[in-house]
Design a protein around this motif. Structure first.
Motif, mmCIF file in Angstrom:
data_model
loop_
_atom_site.group_PDB
_atom_site.id
_atom_site.type_symbol
_atom_site.label_atom_id
_atom_site.label_comp_id
_atom_site.label_asym_id
_atom_site.label_seq_id
_atom_site.Cartn_x
_atom_site.Cartn_y
_atom_site.Cartn_z
ATOM 1 N N VAL A 189 0.842 -1.197 0.000
ATOM 2 C CA VAL A 189 0.000 0.000 0.000
ATOM 3 C C VAL A 189 0.879 1.249 0.000
ATOM 4 O O VAL A 189 1.914 1.312 0.678
ATOM 5 N N GLY A 190 0.477 2.256 -0.759
ATOM 6 C CA GLY A 190 1.208 3.518 -0.816
ATOM 7 C C GLY A 190 0.802 4.476 0.287
ATOM 8 O O GLY A 190 -0.024 4.166 1.148
ATOM 9 N N GLY A 191 1.389 5.669 0.256
ATOM 10 C CA GLY A 191 1.050 6.696 1.233
ATOM 11 C C GLY A 191 -0.376 7.174 1.072
ATOM 12 O O GLY A 191 -0.967 7.105 -0.011
ATOM 13 N N ALA A 192 -0.935 7.674 2.156
ATOM 14 C CA ALA A 192 -2.349 8.039 2.181
ATOM 15 C C ALA A 192 -2.638 9.245 1.290
ATOM 16 O O ALA A 192 -2.070 10.320 1.491
ATOM 17 N N LYS A 193 -3.545 9.071 0.347
ATOM 18 C CA LYS A 193 -3.966 10.176 -0.508
ATOM 19 C C LYS A 193 -4.506 11.328 0.334
ATOM 20 O O LYS A 193 -4.164 12.498 0.110
ATOM 21 N N ASN A 194 -5.354 11.021 1.320
ATOM 22 C CA ASN A 194 -6.006 12.081 2.076
ATOM 23 C C ASN A 194 -5.048 12.806 3.025
ATOM 24 O O ASN A 194 -5.349 13.914 3.479
ATOM 25 N N SER A 195 -3.905 12.194 3.336
ATOM 26 C CA SER A 195 -2.835 12.926 4.026
ATOM 27 C C SER A 195 -2.062 13.781 3.038
ATOM 28 O O SER A 195 -1.794 14.966 3.280
ATOM 29 N N THR A 196 -1.708 13.176 1.921
ATOM 30 C CA THR A 196 -0.853 13.841 0.939
ATOM 31 C C THR A 196 -1.456 15.146 0.447
ATOM 32 O O THR A 196 -0.754 16.160 0.329
ATOM 33 N N VAL A 197 -2.755 15.137 0.171
ATOM 34 C CA VAL A 197 -3.381 16.340 -0.390
ATOM 35 C C VAL A 197 -3.502 17.456 0.641
ATOM 36 O O VAL A 197 -3.766 18.605 0.269
ATOM 37 N N ALA A 198 -3.306 17.156 1.921
ATOM 38 C CA ALA A 198 -3.232 18.201 2.949
ATOM 39 C C ALA A 198 -1.788 18.595 3.230
ATOM 40 O O ALA A 198 -1.480 19.768 3.471
ATOM 41 N N LEU A 199 -0.885 17.627 3.189
ATOM 42 C CA LEU A 199 0.520 17.896 3.503
ATOM 43 C C LEU A 199 1.184 18.784 2.448
ATOM 44 O O LEU A 199 2.011 19.643 2.788
#
Length: 421
Positions: free
Chosen positions: A18-28
């Motif tokens: 599994v990759g990094g969280a999309k919903n984290s990435t779009v905030a980070l």
């Protein structure tokens, strides 16, 4: 426009990471502009939303480079510009630039965000929060203009009428450089909130209580990144592959998972009869012999995630009895239903719930993915159903799932992306 072409009906096996969280990435990524030094993110998912956010950074003279899963952003020479291009309007998460720009420059001009059409997602709580911090807000030419007083934003008590991940993130971004203390009541508790707070705290922010319903933020003078930040695993991607493994797997190992982020989801799968071995950072799904449908009600974290209601509906096509889904977050998230019916699925909307029956005559056909999670449901059903499934507007799937074609092929799926033309 892309088409995802699937030849389904095949049993899959192997392992997937599994990759990094999309919903984290779009905030980070919007949060990175608060740093006065280079920012490095590791475990960045290779999705279209990242490309779009990098393009927005470029408009602000913020260069970025990506090497596989490592993203480097340099905001040291950032320029304050209105964000009113089509890039903003096509991406829902672009509204996090409101809080980030307001915090960095004391002013933000941002077009109304777009994104998936899954029902109303009002930003009134964001606006009231900015106003509580002392900012003025007005609307002009389809853009939101937010301006702090000359003396800066001032910490205060912000209490949300209902839980909102987006508003919680924007208030954190707006408050980290404000004067004094800000308290957010009825805050969202999602793991992605904790991930954002961890990143900001490592840059010098003072955020306490992330992951609880009360977050306290003591404003600081400036933020600077010193170390790389590894993004948490994507719980929705993990859940999607677990569903695929339960539906058509002959033993699939899903790696880089935080099982605690999926407690209720995994509990529902066990209730359905899915046989799993849950480790510290992985889930192994054994071949499933018999499934029984259940009733699911989505709710804010730690409840059953709304982003998994569409994917799990595809698993219910294999279960005995009637499955029922109540989506209390986005009850209008039902545009996948007519597309699934084209494939022979027995699924329909009844009042405020989705009902599903075992579907013995699924068949591949042409369908359209109107948004990310609807696309995931069509993709899973296409993998289950014999014949060829062609998912139009597959770019919506690519927006949210890291290297999905590569990962499915590694499990033995026959899937490819082709150009619509």
């Amino acid at each position: 426009m892309e088409i995802m072409d699937i030849h389904g009906g095949k049993t899959l096996a192997g392992s997937v990471t599994v990759g990094g969280a999309k919903n984290s990435t779009v905030a980070l990524i919007p949060a990175s502009i608060l740093s006065h030094t280079k920012v490095v993110f590791d475990s960045v998912p290779q999705i279209k939303d990242v490309e779009n956010l990098r393009a927005i950074l470029g408009d602000m003279n913020v260069p970025s480079t990506i090497d596989e899963s490592v993203l480097t952003i340099d905001p040291s020479n950032i320029k304050q510009v209105p964000l009113t291009s089509g890039k903003i309007q096509s991406l829902r998460a672009s509204y996090y630039f409101m809080g980030a720009l307001l915090s960095r420059f004391g002013e933000a001009v941002v077009s109304f965000p777009g994104g998936d059409d899954i029902g109303p997602r009002p930003i009134d709580q964001h606006i009231r929060g900015f106003q509580a911090l002392g900012a003025t807000v007005h609307f002009e030419n389809d853009s939101i203009h937010i301006k702090a007083p000359d003396t800066g934003l001032v910490g205060t008590m912000i209490k949300f009428d209902f839980i909102s991940v987006g508003a919680t993130i924007n208030m954190i971004l707006a408050s980290v450089l404000a004067h004094g203390q800000t308290t957010i009541e009825n805050a969202a508790r999602e793991p992605e909130i904790i991930d954002l707070a961890t990143f900001l705290n490592n840059m010098g922010a003072r955020i306490r209580g992330a992951g609880t319903s009360q977050i306290k933020i003591e404003g600081v003078e400036s933020l600077s990144s010193k170390n790389s930040h590894t993004i948490i695993p994507d719980r929705i991607e993990a859940g999607t592959y677990i569903i695929i493994a339960a539906a058509i797997g002959n033993g699939i190992w899903i790696k880089n998972v935080i099982p605690e982020h999926l407690d209720l989801f995994l509990g529902k799968l066990e209730e359905m009869g899915v046989n799993m071995q849950i480790g510290e950072d992985s889930v192994y799904v054994y071949p499933t012999e018999r499934l029984v449908n259940v009733e699911i009600k989505t709710s804010p974290f730690p409840g059953f995630a709304t982003d998994l209601q569409q994917p799990i509906s595809s698993l219910m096509f294999l279960g005995e009895g009637q499955g029922v889904i109540h989506d209390t977050i986005y009850p209008k998230r039902v545009r996948h239903i007519p597309e699934l019916c084209k494939m022979g699925a027995k699924i329909w909307k009844h009042e405020n719930e989705i009902r599903i029956l075992k579907s013995d005559h699924l068949q591949g056909t042409d369908v359209t993915a109107d948004e990310i999670r609807a696309g995931a449901s069509l993709m899973i059903t296409g993998l289950i159903a014999p014949g060829e499934t062609r998912i139009h507007d597959a770019g919506n799937i690519l927006r949210g799932y890291d290297r999905v074609v590569h990962k499915l092929r590694s499990l033995g799926a026959e899937v490819r992306i082709i150009d619509e033309q």
